[in-house]
Design a protein around this motif. Structure first.
Motif, PDB file in Angstrom:
ATOM      1  N   ILE A  10       0.716  -1.077  -0.040  1.00 20.98           N
ATOM      2  CA  ILE A  10      -0.023  -0.094   0.086  1.00 20.98           C
ATOM      3  C   ILE A  10       0.704   1.160   0.010  1.00 20.98           C
ATOM      4  O   ILE A  10       1.787   1.575   0.788  1.00 20.98           O
ATOM      5  N   TRP A  11       0.853   2.197  -1.110  1.00 20.92           N
ATOM      6  CA  TRP A  11       1.514   3.056  -0.991  1.00 20.92           C
ATOM      7  C   TRP A  11       0.997   4.306  -0.069  1.00 20.92           C
ATOM      8  O   TRP A  11      -0.384   4.408  -0.122  1.00 20.92           O
ATOM      9  N   LEU A  12       1.944   4.740   0.633  1.00 21.77           N
ATOM     10  CA  LEU A  12       1.657   5.837   1.553  1.00 21.77           C
ATOM     11  C   LEU A  12       2.748   6.937   1.509  1.00 21.77           C
ATOM     12  O   LEU A  12       3.925   6.710   1.226  1.00 21.77           O
ATOM     13  N   GLN A  77       2.604  -3.412   5.468  1.00 18.56           N
ATOM     14  CA  GLN A  77       2.172  -3.287   3.984  1.00 18.56           C
ATOM     15  C   GLN A  77       2.854  -2.087   3.117  1.00 18.56           C
ATOM     16  O   GLN A  77       2.714  -2.028   2.108  1.00 18.56           O
ATOM     17  N   ALA A  78       3.172  -1.002   4.078  1.00 17.68           N
ATOM     18  CA  ALA A  78       3.169   0.243   3.342  1.00 17.68           C
ATOM     19  C   ALA A  78       4.600   0.481   2.866  1.00 17.68           C
ATOM     20  O   ALA A  78       5.600  -0.343   3.112  1.00 17.68           O
ATOM     21  N   ASP A  79       4.564   1.165   1.590  1.00 17.78           N
ATOM     22  CA  ASP A  79       5.584   1.345   0.714  1.00 17.78           C
ATOM     23  C   ASP A  79       5.444   2.911   0.629  1.00 17.78           C
ATOM     24  O   ASP A  79       4.890   3.607  -0.084  1.00 17.78           O
ATOM     25  N   THR A  80       6.762   3.479   1.042  1.00 14.55           N
ATOM     26  CA  THR A  80       6.624   5.097   1.098  1.00 14.55           C
ATOM     27  C   THR A  80       7.629   5.259  -0.092  1.00 14.55           C
ATOM     28  O   THR A  80       8.205   6.503  -0.147  1.00 14.55           O
ATOM     29  N   THR A  81       8.249   4.387  -0.928  1.00 14.69           N
ATOM     30  CA  THR A  81       8.900   4.612  -1.996  1.00 14.69           C
ATOM     31  C   THR A  81       8.418   5.835  -2.838  1.00 14.69           C
ATOM     32  O   THR A  81       7.371   5.975  -3.331  1.00 14.69           O
ATOM     33  N   GLU A  82       9.019   7.016  -3.122  1.00 13.45           N
ATOM     34  CA  GLU A  82       8.695   8.034  -3.988  1.00 13.45           C
ATOM     35  C   GLU A  82       8.116   7.591  -5.424  1.00 13.45           C
ATOM     36  O   GLU A  82       9.089   6.644  -5.986  1.00 13.45           O
ATOM     37  N   PRO A  83       6.949   7.714  -5.521  1.00  9.62           N
ATOM     38  CA  PRO A  83       6.409   7.343  -7.192  1.00  9.62           C
ATOM     39  C   PRO A  83       7.499   7.986  -8.164  1.00  9.62           C
ATOM     40  O   PRO A  83       8.012   8.821  -8.085  1.00  9.62           O
ATOM     41  N   GLY A  87       4.989   9.256 -16.162  1.00  7.77           N
ATOM     42  CA  GLY A  87       4.042   9.596 -16.952  1.00  7.77           C
ATOM     43  C   GLY A  87       2.849   8.420 -16.763  1.00  7.77           C
ATOM     44  O   GLY A  87       1.880   8.399 -17.729  1.00  7.77           O
ATOM     45  N   VAL A  88       2.835   7.481 -15.959  1.00  2.00           N
ATOM     46  CA  VAL A  88       1.985   6.322 -15.700  1.00  2.00           C
ATOM     47  C   VAL A  88       1.022   6.731 -14.408  1.00  2.00           C
ATOM     48  O   VAL A  88       1.752   6.841 -13.511  1.00  2.00           O
ATOM     49  N   VAL A  89      -0.167   6.503 -14.460  1.00  2.00           N
ATOM     50  CA  VAL A  89      -1.152   6.926 -13.364  1.00  2.00           C
ATOM     51  C   VAL A  89      -0.771   5.459 -12.184  1.00  2.00           C
ATOM     52  O   VAL A  89      -0.806   4.492 -12.636  1.00  2.00           O
ATOM     53  N   GLY A  90      -0.400   5.975 -11.113  1.00  2.00           N
ATOM     54  CA  GLY A  90      -0.380   5.136 -10.091  1.00  2.00           C
ATOM     55  C   GLY A  90      -0.468   5.719  -8.672  1.00  2.00           C
ATOM     56  O   GLY A  90      -0.797   6.954  -8.800  1.00  2.00           O
ATOM     57  N   LEU A  91      -0.407   5.150  -7.473  1.00  2.00           N
ATOM     58  CA  LEU A  91      -0.664   5.699  -6.268  1.00  2.00           C
ATOM     59  C   LEU A  91       0.316   6.737  -5.784  1.00  2.00           C
ATOM     60  O   LEU A  91       1.587   6.511  -6.542  1.00  2.00           O
ATOM     61  N   GLY A  92       0.077   7.792  -5.310  1.00  2.00           N
ATOM     62  CA  GLY A  92       0.904   8.825  -5.143  1.00  2.00           C
ATOM     63  C   GLY A  92       1.180   9.854  -6.462  1.00  2.00           C
ATOM     64  O   GLY A  92       2.320  10.421  -6.208  1.00  2.00           O
ATOM     65  N   LYS A  93       0.422   9.677  -7.413  1.00  2.00           N
ATOM     66  CA  LYS A  93       0.563  10.582  -8.525  1.00  2.00           C
ATOM     67  C   LYS A  93      -0.618  11.459  -8.577  1.00  2.00           C
ATOM     68  O   LYS A  93      -1.874  11.298  -7.942  1.00  2.00           O
ATOM     69  N   VAL A  94      -0.256  12.750  -9.204  1.00  2.00           N
ATOM     70  CA  VAL A  94      -1.463  13.696  -9.428  1.00  2.00           C
ATOM     71  C   VAL A  94      -1.750  13.600 -10.917  1.00  2.00           C
ATOM     72  O   VAL A  94      -0.840  13.652 -11.634  1.00  2.00           O
ATOM     73  N   VAL A  95      -2.946  13.511 -11.208  1.00  2.02           N
ATOM     74  CA  VAL A  95      -3.288  13.194 -12.425  1.00  2.02           C
ATOM     75  C   VAL A  95      -4.035  14.288 -12.898  1.00  2.02           C
ATOM     76  O   VAL A  95      -5.220  14.717 -12.372  1.00  2.02           O
ATOM     77  N   ALA A 113      -3.835   6.042  -1.367  1.00  2.00           N
ATOM     78  CA  ALA A 113      -4.449   4.706  -0.879  1.00  2.00           C
ATOM     79  C   ALA A 113      -5.640   5.374   0.227  1.00  2.00           C
ATOM     80  O   ALA A 113      -5.459   6.478   0.770  1.00  2.00           O
ATOM     81  N   SER A 114      -6.716   4.773   0.252  1.00  2.00           N
ATOM     82  CA  SER A 114      -7.683   5.359   0.935  1.00  2.00           C
ATOM     83  C   SER A 114      -7.446   5.778   2.449  1.00  2.00           C
ATOM     84  O   SER A 114      -8.155   6.710   3.171  1.00  2.00           O
ATOM     85  N   ILE A 115      -6.554   5.120   3.070  1.00  2.00           N
ATOM     86  CA  ILE A 115      -6.256   5.434   4.463  1.00  2.00           C
ATOM     87  C   ILE A 115      -5.845   6.905   4.863  1.00  2.00           C
ATOM     88  O   ILE A 115      -6.081   7.592   5.682  1.00  2.00           O
TER      89      ILE A 115
END
Length: 168
Positions: A10-12, A77-83, A87-95, A113-115
């Motif tokens: 889960i990206w946070l 489960q948390a992944d805090t790696t910078e996205p 150019g691909v939509v994923g968690l932690g991105k501004v679209v 992530a919804s949390i």
């Protein structure tokens, strides 16, 4: 084919991870100690069968322990790696996107992530990856058009105009 029993990451944002870690420490420390003290004080009052304060404190203890377990699982489960700025939509991105047929207005959303939703206050609209638009956008690239079912049951189409990592 063997399926993995490992839960998905889960990206946070690092700030959200830090807030949740601090909250967990508060739950495991001062809040847990306060409930233990309430249980002890209620136990000293005598007969436990008729002691509403004791039973209420035990129920509060159960809820607290459940919240602790949920937070511990989430943080494992948390992944805090910078996205990546790919150019691909994923968690932690501004679209940045626009709805089909609407040439004038662009919209911007942060896919998360919804949390994190309850604590984010940065002026951007927030979409969970589990939401219909979030799920449709996930994995799309600049120039792609994706469809999803809106709340009224109509199919909505959006074109992805820009994807950048969230900074904040």
């Amino acid at each position: 084919m063997t399926q993995s029993t490992e839960p998905a990451a889960i990206w946070l944002a690092q700030s959200a991870f830090d807030q949740l870690t601090a909250h967990l420490e508060d739950l495991k420390g001062p809040q847990r100690q306060a409930i233990v003290a309430e249980i002890s004080a209620a136990r000293d009052e005598g007969d436990l069968k008729e002691n509403g304060g004791y039973h209420a404190a035990r129920e509060a203890q159960g809820r607290l322990e459940g919240e602790i377990q949920q937070l511990e699982a989430l943080l494992r489960q948390a992944d805090t790696t910078e996205p990546a700025d790919d150019g691909v939509v994923g968690l932690g991105k501004v679209v940045t996107f626009k709805f089909e047929g609407d040439d004038d207005d662009e919209a911007e959303t942060r896919l998360i992530a919804s949390i994190e939703m309850k604590d984010f206050a940065g002026g951007l609209e927030i979409s969970s990856a589990a939401s219909p638009i979030g799920a449709a956008l996930l994995g799309a690239g600049v120039g792609d058009t994706v469809s999803y079912e809106g709340p009224n049951g109509r199919t909505l189409k959006v074109e992805v105009l820009k994807v950048t990592p969230f900074e904040g």
